[in-house]
Design a protein around this motif. Structure first.
Motif, PDB file in Angstrom:
ATOM      1  N   SER A 135      52.437  37.578   7.197  1.00  0.00           N
ATOM      2  CA  SER A 135      52.703  36.143   7.380  1.00  0.00           C
ATOM      3  C   SER A 135      54.165  35.827   7.110  1.00  0.00           C
ATOM      4  O   SER A 135      54.784  35.024   7.819  1.00  0.00           O
ATOM      5  CB  SER A 135      51.811  35.312   6.451  1.00  0.00           C
ATOM      6  OG  SER A 135      50.453  35.572   6.674  1.00  0.00           O
ATOM      7  N   LEU A 136      54.722  36.483   6.075  1.00  0.00           N
ATOM      8  CA  LEU A 136      56.121  36.242   5.704  1.00  0.00           C
ATOM      9  C   LEU A 136      57.064  36.734   6.800  1.00  0.00           C
ATOM     10  O   LEU A 136      58.042  36.064   7.145  1.00  0.00           O
ATOM     11  CB  LEU A 136      56.423  36.953   4.381  1.00  0.00           C
ATOM     12  CG  LEU A 136      57.616  36.445   3.565  1.00  0.00           C
ATOM     13  CD1 LEU A 136      57.444  34.980   3.211  1.00  0.00           C
ATOM     14  CD2 LEU A 136      57.764  37.272   2.292  1.00  0.00           C
ATOM     15  N   ILE A 137      56.752  37.910   7.372  1.00  0.00           N
ATOM     16  CA  ILE A 137      57.578  38.453   8.461  1.00  0.00           C
ATOM     17  C   ILE A 137      57.542  37.523   9.669  1.00  0.00           C
ATOM     18  O   ILE A 137      58.573  37.179  10.247  1.00  0.00           O
ATOM     19  CB  ILE A 137      57.094  39.870   8.854  1.00  0.00           C
ATOM     20  CG1 ILE A 137      57.368  40.866   7.714  1.00  0.00           C
ATOM     21  CG2 ILE A 137      57.785  40.343  10.129  1.00  0.00           C
ATOM     22  CD1 ILE A 137      56.695  42.208   7.906  1.00  0.00           C
ATOM     23  N   SER A 196      63.573  40.670  10.157  1.00  0.00           N
ATOM     24  CA  SER A 196      62.656  40.262   9.080  1.00  0.00           C
ATOM     25  C   SER A 196      61.897  41.460   8.533  1.00  0.00           C
ATOM     26  O   SER A 196      61.701  41.586   7.316  1.00  0.00           O
ATOM     27  CB  SER A 196      61.651  39.220   9.599  1.00  0.00           C
ATOM     28  OG  SER A 196      62.290  38.020   9.918  1.00  0.00           O
ATOM     29  N   LEU A 197      61.471  42.346   9.442  1.00  0.00           N
ATOM     30  CA  LEU A 197      60.756  43.551   9.007  1.00  0.00           C
ATOM     31  C   LEU A 197      61.656  44.437   8.154  1.00  0.00           C
ATOM     32  O   LEU A 197      61.246  44.919   7.092  1.00  0.00           O
ATOM     33  CB  LEU A 197      60.258  44.319  10.238  1.00  0.00           C
ATOM     34  CG  LEU A 197      59.558  45.656   9.956  1.00  0.00           C
ATOM     35  CD1 LEU A 197      58.310  45.439   9.111  1.00  0.00           C
ATOM     36  CD2 LEU A 197      59.193  46.362  11.272  1.00  0.00           C
ATOM     37  N   ILE A 198      62.898  44.621   8.591  1.00  0.00           N
ATOM     38  CA  ILE A 198      63.853  45.428   7.811  1.00  0.00           C
ATOM     39  C   ILE A 198      64.101  44.758   6.460  1.00  0.00           C
ATOM     40  O   ILE A 198      64.163  45.414   5.418  1.00  0.00           O
ATOM     41  CB  ILE A 198      65.180  45.601   8.593  1.00  0.00           C
ATOM     42  CG1 ILE A 198      64.932  46.407   9.867  1.00  0.00           C
ATOM     43  CG2 ILE A 198      66.228  46.288   7.718  1.00  0.00           C
ATOM     44  CD1 ILE A 198      66.115  46.424  10.822  1.00  0.00           C
ATOM     45  N   GLY A 199      64.228  43.416   6.488  1.00  0.00           N
ATOM     46  CA  GLY A 199      64.428  42.661   5.246  1.00  0.00           C
ATOM     47  C   GLY A 199      63.290  42.844   4.268  1.00  0.00           C
ATOM     48  O   GLY A 199      63.506  43.018   3.059  1.00  0.00           O
ATOM     49  N   ILE A 200      62.056  42.833   4.781  1.00  0.00           N
ATOM     50  CA  ILE A 200      60.875  43.019   3.918  1.00  0.00           C
ATOM     51  C   ILE A 200      60.881  44.405   3.285  1.00  0.00           C
ATOM     52  O   ILE A 200      60.570  44.569   2.090  1.00  0.00           O
ATOM     53  CB  ILE A 200      59.577  42.804   4.721  1.00  0.00           C
ATOM     54  CG1 ILE A 200      59.274  41.309   4.853  1.00  0.00           C
ATOM     55  CG2 ILE A 200      58.390  43.493   4.072  1.00  0.00           C
ATOM     56  CD1 ILE A 200      58.745  40.663   3.588  1.00  0.00           C
ATOM     57  N   LEU A 201      61.240  45.430   4.072  1.00  0.00           N
ATOM     58  CA  LEU A 201      61.262  46.804   3.544  1.00  0.00           C
ATOM     59  C   LEU A 201      62.283  46.935   2.412  1.00  0.00           C
ATOM     60  O   LEU A 201      62.005  47.542   1.372  1.00  0.00           O
ATOM     61  CB  LEU A 201      61.581  47.787   4.676  1.00  0.00           C
ATOM     62  CG  LEU A 201      60.531  47.891   5.800  1.00  0.00           C
ATOM     63  CD1 LEU A 201      61.021  48.807   6.907  1.00  0.00           C
ATOM     64  CD2 LEU A 201      59.191  48.392   5.245  1.00  0.00           C
ATOM     65  N   ILE A 202      63.467  46.341   2.623  1.00  0.00           N
ATOM     66  CA  ILE A 202      64.489  46.381   1.565  1.00  0.00           C
ATOM     67  C   ILE A 202      64.033  45.551   0.363  1.00  0.00           C
ATOM     68  O   ILE A 202      64.232  45.941  -0.794  1.00  0.00           O
ATOM     69  CB  ILE A 202      65.837  45.859   2.108  1.00  0.00           C
ATOM     70  CG1 ILE A 202      66.331  46.760   3.251  1.00  0.00           C
ATOM     71  CG2 ILE A 202      66.888  45.804   0.996  1.00  0.00           C
ATOM     72  CD1 ILE A 202      67.539  46.220   3.983  1.00  0.00           C
ATOM     73  N   ALA A 203      63.403  44.400   0.662  1.00  0.00           N
ATOM     74  CA  ALA A 203      62.914  43.527  -0.416  1.00  0.00           C
ATOM     75  C   ALA A 203      61.903  44.241  -1.301  1.00  0.00           C
ATOM     76  O   ALA A 203      61.883  44.049  -2.519  1.00  0.00           O
ATOM     77  CB  ALA A 203      62.298  42.255   0.174  1.00  0.00           C
ATOM     78  N   PHE A 246      65.228  37.286  21.828  1.00  0.00           N
ATOM     79  CA  PHE A 246      65.941  36.842  20.625  1.00  0.00           C
ATOM     80  C   PHE A 246      64.997  36.677  19.434  1.00  0.00           C
ATOM     81  O   PHE A 246      65.359  36.979  18.296  1.00  0.00           O
ATOM     82  CB  PHE A 246      66.688  35.540  20.910  1.00  0.00           C
ATOM     83  CG  PHE A 246      67.838  35.707  21.871  1.00  0.00           C
ATOM     84  CD1 PHE A 246      68.805  36.668  21.653  1.00  0.00           C
ATOM     85  CD2 PHE A 246      67.939  34.919  23.013  1.00  0.00           C
ATOM     86  CE1 PHE A 246      69.868  36.836  22.532  1.00  0.00           C
ATOM     87  CE2 PHE A 246      68.992  35.076  23.897  1.00  0.00           C
ATOM     88  CZ  PHE A 246      69.956  36.040  23.668  1.00  0.00           C
ATOM     89  N   VAL A 247      63.783  36.178  19.689  1.00  0.00           N
ATOM     90  CA  VAL A 247      62.800  36.054  18.605  1.00  0.00           C
ATOM     91  C   VAL A 247      62.403  37.441  18.104  1.00  0.00           C
ATOM     92  O   VAL A 247      62.236  37.662  16.900  1.00  0.00           O
ATOM     93  CB  VAL A 247      61.560  35.252  19.068  1.00  0.00           C
ATOM     94  CG1 VAL A 247      60.439  35.331  18.027  1.00  0.00           C
ATOM     95  CG2 VAL A 247      61.923  33.794  19.323  1.00  0.00           C
ATOM     96  N   MET A 248      62.261  38.408  19.049  1.00  0.00           N
ATOM     97  CA  MET A 248      61.908  39.773  18.650  1.00  0.00           C
ATOM     98  C   MET A 248      63.009  40.391  17.786  1.00  0.00           C
ATOM     99  O   MET A 248      62.721  41.088  16.805  1.00  0.00           O
ATOM    100  CB  MET A 248      61.677  40.632  19.904  1.00  0.00           C
ATOM    101  CG  MET A 248      61.157  42.034  19.597  1.00  0.00           C
ATOM    102  SD  MET A 248      59.618  42.020  18.633  1.00  0.00           S
ATOM    103  CE  MET A 248      58.497  41.328  19.833  1.00  0.00           C
ATOM    104  N   GLU A 249      64.273  40.123  18.125  1.00  0.00           N
ATOM    105  CA  GLU A 249      65.384  40.606  17.293  1.00  0.00           C
ATOM    106  C   GLU A 249      65.264  40.045  15.873  1.00  0.00           C
ATOM    107  O   GLU A 249      65.470  40.762  14.886  1.00  0.00           O
ATOM    108  CB  GLU A 249      66.721  40.177  17.908  1.00  0.00           C
ATOM    109  CG  GLU A 249      67.101  40.924  19.160  1.00  0.00           C
ATOM    110  CD  GLU A 249      68.404  40.408  19.754  1.00  0.00           C
ATOM    111  OE1 GLU A 249      69.057  39.586  19.095  1.00  0.00           O
ATOM    112  OE2 GLU A 249      68.761  40.834  20.867  1.00  0.00           O
TER     113      GLU A 249
END
Length: 760
Positions: free
Chosen positions: A349-351, A308-315, A300-303
């Motif tokens: 760090s943010l991810i 978060s990684l996808i969010g950073i890319l879009i961000a 669940f943490v990996m999900e």
């Protein structure tokens, strides 16, 4: 994440001020404390003898440099071009303290000759059309020929000392011969030091603190060293001690970035646990097949980390799109430095922070399900997590309500400062530098007379320096009844005739400077109301004031006005009539004539009488607007990100409402069958959420009050703290919550009861 990254980039920009210099940890600025009636006043101005004395007597000092005070803009010209450039006068050691990137020339010799000048690349291009200009001649102030000794790369905006041209201190002394004769009591320049070793700071600081006293036994002045790397952010001092400054704003933006991200993480927690029933069987099957709780938590943490990684890319895509608008809004220059390791460390760090924080609670909660219960069709899985989700909603709204209140208070303070009478009329008041032909009194009088004849102005007066900037101070003034231990500091400004009429203020008593009285240019003074209070004069007009060894006569009292710092009290100030010591001409434009016509008339007449110096008119009201720049920035960001925080909180509330509405769908259907109407069902579903929002207000309002009061403390004149910001925040939060929840619950309440009950 986009909002968070944007705020963190701004924080990084502020934090990086002057960090471009490799030896920044060995560079120190000298500051000075003045004992004013038992209270220490801190200033950046120092005696011009301090740098030389420290070099001689303190072996730990590698080099030192003076910087002439005041932003100087001077005319530089070539055969084809004339431009005003921002100029600093410094010692040659300045180029040993700061490692500027040289395009041409040698830092060792660039400022060795009095008539040399160092230019930035953009200044060289403006003047010559090229940066390869080493040894070229340029005319300074239409009077002296200077030789270009070096060219450096343009300075980034996040450097404290900005310039387009550097000139040697020796040239400054040629133009201001009296500077050499200044004693230890004259504070006329900034002083910078570079130490041989940063470990010697304490010893050097102790030595600098003793220098002025050693050379002037009677002085109360004391210099000390302050790290130049902190100069930009820690610019506020109270009673001789550092008391914050811009760093407070930086900390606020870090907190704002954290709050926006935290609210989003809480949403993820709420929505993940709200979906618990849909994943309950998956967890049961995995556990039945031998998966441990540790493995499930990891999954669940990996999900969460993947999201978060996808969010950073879009961000990043969004950030690149909005960054130009953000830069334009704040008048700064921020770019994403993909080559910097700090950029990638921050992103990683943010991810990790977002992924682990957002995924931790759902992971522990979902992995706790018992396989036997969930595989038997156990319902109501999410009920045990409901209190935690309510706590998270309360946290969300508490933060958002705090932001609403603070945004309202900041806006109210800005409006208060904008609307508070300044004590003078800033409209239709412009200033013009006194240079070239205007330094000749006869030519200046002709200029003013022609402007009046052309109906461009109604009055004019000279003034010490830029009207919206600070001036000079002295402790060498005495008055009747002054106590022996009174060492008050008094500001002083030179003016011309018709001063009060031109700036549009009021004479409280007495009269203004006038050409009808010969003594006005020699022995007369005006005081402002603050000076009268400081001196305790009951009948100020006619009082004798001693300044140095000269006796002066008070001819009038001017109403206090605010022109240097909005929200602050007027400083005790004396005005003396001396056109020769004034650097700007203040012009009161004719209100009966169009602004554009008056301005054009001034430029045309100036061009005819002073052709070498293009008239650069500056509107005083624009200068006053600049005083609110910091507050406006804070207001814009707090409003922008505060609204965004509210929006994210509403998404979280919507998710919780959706979950609870689904949980209670059968209950709602039964109530409808038994005759409940839509209104009663909406009240039933909404009241629990309203309780949460009201609880949030109960927590947020005291916290917001403390934050707002602390922020307002820095202003002498501030808006009164009333109940309105808190009532508005309460109303807004409740209204938005009702709107958000009702949007979802209306659909459930209107659903056909048969659909929910047909399998029962």
């Amino acid at each position: 994440m986009t909002c968070c990254l944007m705020l963190l980039m701004y924080v990084g920009y502020e934090w990086s001020y002057d960090k471009q210099f490799k030896d920044i940890d060995r560079i120190y600025a000298a500051k000075l404390t003045l004992n004013v009636n038992g209270k220490l006043l801190t200033t950046d101005a120092t005696p011009n003898k301090l740098a030389g004395a420290a070099l001689v007597s303190l072996p730990s000092v590698e080099t030192a440099s003076r910087i002439a005070m005041g932003e100087s803009t001077k005319l530089f010209g070539t055969a084809n071009n004339n431009f005003k450039l921002t100029t600093l006068n410094v010692d040659p050691g300045f180029l040993k303290i700061f490692d500027y990137k040289f395009i041409q020339g040698n830092p060792e010799t660039a400022l060795s000759e009095p008539n040399s000048v160092l230019l930035t690349a953009s200044a060289a291009k403006r003047l010559f059309g090229s940066v390869n200009v080493l040894g070229s001649s340029v005319k300074w102030d239409n009077s002296k020929i200077l030789k270009v000794s070096a060219v450096v790369e343009d300075l980034p905006k996040n450097m404290t000392h900005q310039f387009e041209a550097l000139q040697p201190w020796s040239f400054f002394e040629q133009e201001h011969p009296g500077e050499k004769d200044n004693g230890w009591g004259s504070i006329t320049c900034f002083t910078l030091f570079k130490l041989k070793d940063k470990a010697s700071f304490e010893v050097t600081d102790a030595g600098v603190r003793q220098l002025i006293k050693k050379n002037d036994k009677e002085t109360t002045l004391q210099a000390f060293l302050f790290p130049f790397g902190k100069y930009h952010l820690y610019d506020h001092f109270e009673n001789g001690k550092s008391a914050g400054g811009r760093i407070d704003q930086v900390r606020l933006f870090i907190f704002l970035a954290f709050c926006v991200l935290l609210i989003a993480c809480i949403n993820y927690m709420n929505l993940s646990t709200a979906r618990s029933e849909k994943r309950a069987r998956e967890v049961g099957v995995r556990k039945a097949l031998g998966a441990s709780r540790k493995t499930l938590i990891g999954q669940f943490v990996m999900e969460s980390l993947v999201l978060s990684l996808i969010g950073i890319l879009i961000a990043f895509v969004l950030l690149e799109g909005v960054l130009p608008y953000f830069n334009n809004l704040l008048d700064i220059s921020i770019q994403i430095n993909y080559k910097s390791p700090y950029t990638w460390v921050t992103l990683l760090s943010l991810i990790l922070f977002t992924g682990v924080l957002a995924g931790s609670y759902p992971a522990f909660y979902l992995s706790s399900f018992t396989p036997v219960k969930v595989l038997k069709g156990f319902t109501g899985i999410g009920k045990s997590s409901l209190p935690m989700r309510k706590i998270l909603v309360v946290v969300q709204f508490t933060i958002s309500i705090c932001m609403i209140v603070c945004a309202i208070v900041i806006y109210s303070q800005i409006q208060f400062m904008k609307n508070k009478p300044l004590g003078f009329n800033e409209n239709n008041l412009v200033q013009l530098d006194l240079e070239g032909e205007w330094l000749k009194l006869q030519k200046l009088e002709i200029f003013k007379a022609e402007l009046k004849n052309a109906s461009a102005i109604v009055s004019a007066t000279e003034f010490a320096s830029s009207f919206t900037q600070g001036g000079t101070i002295t402790g060498d003034i005495s008055w009747p009844g002054k106590a022996a231990n009174d060492n008050s500091i008094i500001d002083y400004r030179s003016t011309g005739f018709d001063f009060v009429k031109t700036i549009g203020t009021t004479m409280v008593m007495g009269r203004d400077f006038s050409p009808k009285f010969v003594a006005d240019t020699a022995t007369s003074l005006l005081l402002n109301e603050s000076a009268v209070r400081t001196m305790g004069l009951k009948n100020p007009v006619g009082s004798k004031i001693t300044w140095g060894d000269q006796s002066l006569n008070v001819i009038g009292v001017v109403k206090d006005y605010t022109n240097e710092q909005l929200g602050a009290k007027s400083k005790p100030t004396v005005f003396y009539c001396n056109i020769a010591q004034s650097k700007v001409l203040l012009l009161r434009l004719n209100p009966d004539q169009s602004l554009s016509k008056s301005v054009q008339s001034i430029k045309d007449i100036s061009l005819r009488l002073n052709p070498s110096y293009p008239a650069d008119l500056q509107f005083v009201n624009q200068g006053m607007q600049q005083k609110l720049k910091t507050e406006r920035l804070l207001s814009v960001l707090s409003n922008l990100f505060g609204c965004f925080a509210i929006f994210i909180s509403c998404l979280g509330l919507l998710g919780l409402a959706l979950y609870i509405a689904e949980q209670r769908s059968k209950e709602i259907s039964i109530r409808k069958v038994l005759g409940a109407d839509l209104k009663s069902i909406l009240v039933l579903l909404n009241k629990d959420f309203i309780k949460l929002v009201i609880l949030s207000n109960m927590i947020a309002i005291p916290a917001a009050y403390i934050i707002a009061v602390r922020w307002l403390q820095k202003y002498d004149y501030k808006v009164a703290m009333t109940a309105w910001p808190f009532l508005i925040a309460l109303f807004l939060s409740v209204f938005i919550a009702i709107l958000t929840v009702s949007f979802q619950t209306v659909k459930v309440a209107k659903a056909n009861a048969v659909d929910a009950l047909k399998y029962e």
